[in-house]
Motif scaffolding. Structure first.
Motif, PDB file in Angstrom:
ATOM      1  N   GLU A  99       0.838  -1.207   0.000  1.00  0.00           N
ATOM      2  CA  GLU A  99       0.000   0.000   0.000  1.00  0.00           C
ATOM      3  C   GLU A  99       0.872   1.255   0.000  1.00  0.00           C
ATOM      4  OE1 GLU A  99      -3.149   2.367   2.894  1.00  0.00           O
ATOM      5  OE2 GLU A  99      -2.550   0.329   3.439  1.00  0.00           O
ATOM      6  N   TRP A 100       1.952   1.239   0.749  1.00  0.00           N
ATOM      7  CA  TRP A 100       2.868   2.386   0.796  1.00  0.00           C
ATOM      8  C   TRP A 100       3.464   2.620  -0.591  1.00  0.00           C
ATOM      9  CZ3 TRP A 100       7.436   2.800   4.811  1.00  0.00           C
ATOM     10  CH2 TRP A 100       7.918   4.123   4.853  1.00  0.00           C
ATOM     11  N   ILE A 101       3.877   1.557  -1.252  1.00  0.00           N
ATOM     12  CA  ILE A 101       4.426   1.675  -2.600  1.00  0.00           C
ATOM     13  C   ILE A 101       3.385   2.256  -3.556  1.00  0.00           C
ATOM     14  CG2 ILE A 101       5.210   0.302  -4.591  1.00  0.00           C
ATOM     15  CD1 ILE A 101       6.727  -1.476  -2.498  1.00  0.00           C
ATOM     16  N   LEU A 102       2.155   1.785  -3.461  1.00  0.00           N
ATOM     17  CA  LEU A 102       1.081   2.304  -4.312  1.00  0.00           C
ATOM     18  C   LEU A 102       0.758   3.754  -3.973  1.00  0.00           C
ATOM     19  CD1 LEU A 102      -1.322  -0.789  -4.352  1.00  0.00           C
ATOM     20  CD2 LEU A 102       0.320  -0.103  -6.131  1.00  0.00           C
ATOM     21  N   SER A 103       0.851   4.117  -2.702  1.00  0.00           N
ATOM     22  CA  SER A 103       0.618   5.507  -2.299  1.00  0.00           C
ATOM     23  C   SER A 103       1.650   6.441  -2.922  1.00  0.00           C
ATOM     24  CB  SER A 103       0.660   5.630  -0.768  1.00  0.00           C
ATOM     25  OG  SER A 103      -0.393   4.912  -0.176  1.00  0.00           O
ATOM     26  N   VAL A 104       2.904   6.025  -2.924  1.00  0.00           N
ATOM     27  CA  VAL A 104       3.950   6.824  -3.566  1.00  0.00           C
ATOM     28  C   VAL A 104       3.652   6.960  -5.056  1.00  0.00           C
ATOM     29  CG1 VAL A 104       6.403   6.823  -4.211  1.00  0.00           C
ATOM     30  CG2 VAL A 104       5.725   6.364  -1.842  1.00  0.00           C
TER      31      VAL A 104
ATOM     32  N   LEU B 159      -0.340  -2.127 -11.747  1.00  0.00           N
ATOM     33  CA  LEU B 159      -1.106  -1.056 -11.105  1.00  0.00           C
ATOM     34  C   LEU B 159      -0.196   0.091 -10.694  1.00  0.00           C
ATOM     35  CD1 LEU B 159      -3.820   0.031 -10.207  1.00  0.00           C
ATOM     36  CD2 LEU B 159      -3.447  -1.094  -8.006  1.00  0.00           C
ATOM     37  N   ARG B 160       0.977  -0.215 -10.172  1.00  0.00           N
ATOM     38  CA  ARG B 160       1.906   0.841  -9.761  1.00  0.00           C
ATOM     39  C   ARG B 160       2.215   1.761 -10.937  1.00  0.00           C
ATOM     40  NH1 ARG B 160       7.032   2.660  -9.528  1.00  0.00           N
ATOM     41  NH2 ARG B 160       7.833   1.102 -10.948  1.00  0.00           N
ATOM     42  N   LEU B 161       2.532   1.184 -12.083  1.00  0.00           N
ATOM     43  CA  LEU B 161       2.860   1.998 -13.256  1.00  0.00           C
ATOM     44  C   LEU B 161       1.644   2.780 -13.755  1.00  0.00           C
ATOM     45  CD1 LEU B 161       5.247  -0.403 -15.195  1.00  0.00           C
ATOM     46  CD2 LEU B 161       5.857   1.670 -13.892  1.00  0.00           C
ATOM     47  N   SER B 162       0.476   2.183 -13.677  1.00  0.00           N
ATOM     48  CA  SER B 162      -0.747   2.882 -14.073  1.00  0.00           C
ATOM     49  C   SER B 162      -0.967   4.107 -13.184  1.00  0.00           C
ATOM     50  CB  SER B 162      -1.939   1.920 -13.991  1.00  0.00           C
ATOM     51  OG  SER B 162      -3.120   2.570 -14.381  1.00  0.00           O
ATOM     52  N   LEU B 163      -0.765   3.944 -11.887  1.00  0.00           N
ATOM     53  CA  LEU B 163      -0.889   5.066 -10.957  1.00  0.00           C
ATOM     54  C   LEU B 163       0.166   6.133 -11.244  1.00  0.00           C
ATOM     55  CD1 LEU B 163      -1.520   3.043  -7.673  1.00  0.00           C
ATOM     56  CD2 LEU B 163      -3.172   4.579  -8.774  1.00  0.00           C
TER      57      LEU B 163
END
Length: 181
Positions: free
Chosen positions: A106-111, A157-161
């Motif tokens: 979640e922290w990685i996705l938040s960044v 998802l990370r790259l999409s964000l």
């Protein structure tokens, strides 16, 4: 270029663009409690419901889904137990052990989304415990995930964000400050 605000509709659209077709899973704004419901009679898609329409809840529940393997994604709430707020110190320790990896992701996705992450011990009415070991474990798990690399779904998802919110695609330890927890 101005960054988009963090709207619930955006995280839902990004998740669904990434995962509705390949995994038959959609993200849904839910009610009081988050829940994952596998597809079944009268429900053609797997549904990942996050609580109260909160953006951070969507990221947290998404992290759980990204970690869950194929067999777990066929079970309600991935087959995990959940002991609600009001846990004893022993129950809290078990909760924290289970939550380290999802909160690190979640922290990685938040960044990637450009929002501040807050670790959650989720036990406001329970026995008081020292949250510092949990915070340190979450930070160490972030470093492990960076070193080992994210799963294909998590990286998608990370790259999409990152693209949507104009954040750097780089994923480095320097992006994470353990003192911010």
């Amino acid at each position: 270029m101005a960054q988009p605000e963090h709207q619930i509709e955006d995280i839902i659209a990004l998740f669904n663009q990434c995962f509705l077709q390949p995994y038959n899973t959609r993200l849904v704004k839910g009610g009081d409690e988050p829940i994952y419901l596998p597809a079944g009679p009268g429900q053609p898609n797997h549904e990942l419901h996050f609580a109260h329409g909160f953006y951070r809840s969507a990221l947290h529940e998404t992290a759980h889904w990204l970690i869950a393997g194929a067999a777990r994604r066929q079970q309600v709430d991935f087959g995990y137990w959940y002991e609600p707020d009001g846990r004893s110190a022993e129950q809290q320790m078990i909760f924290e052990q289970v939550e380290v990896k999802p909160q690190a992701l979640e922290w990685i996705l938040s960044v990637a989304a450009g929002i501040r992450f807050q670790v959650s011990v989720d036990n406001l009415n329970g026995e008081a415990t020292d949250s510092n070991p949990f915070k340190q474990a979450v930070y160490q798990q972030v470093l492990t995930l960076i070193q080992q690399g994210l799963s294909t779904r998590a990286e998608t998802l990370r790259l999409s964000l990152c693209h949507f919110y104009g954040q750097s695609e780089q994923l480095t330890p320097e992006q994470f400050d353990p003192l911010s927890l």
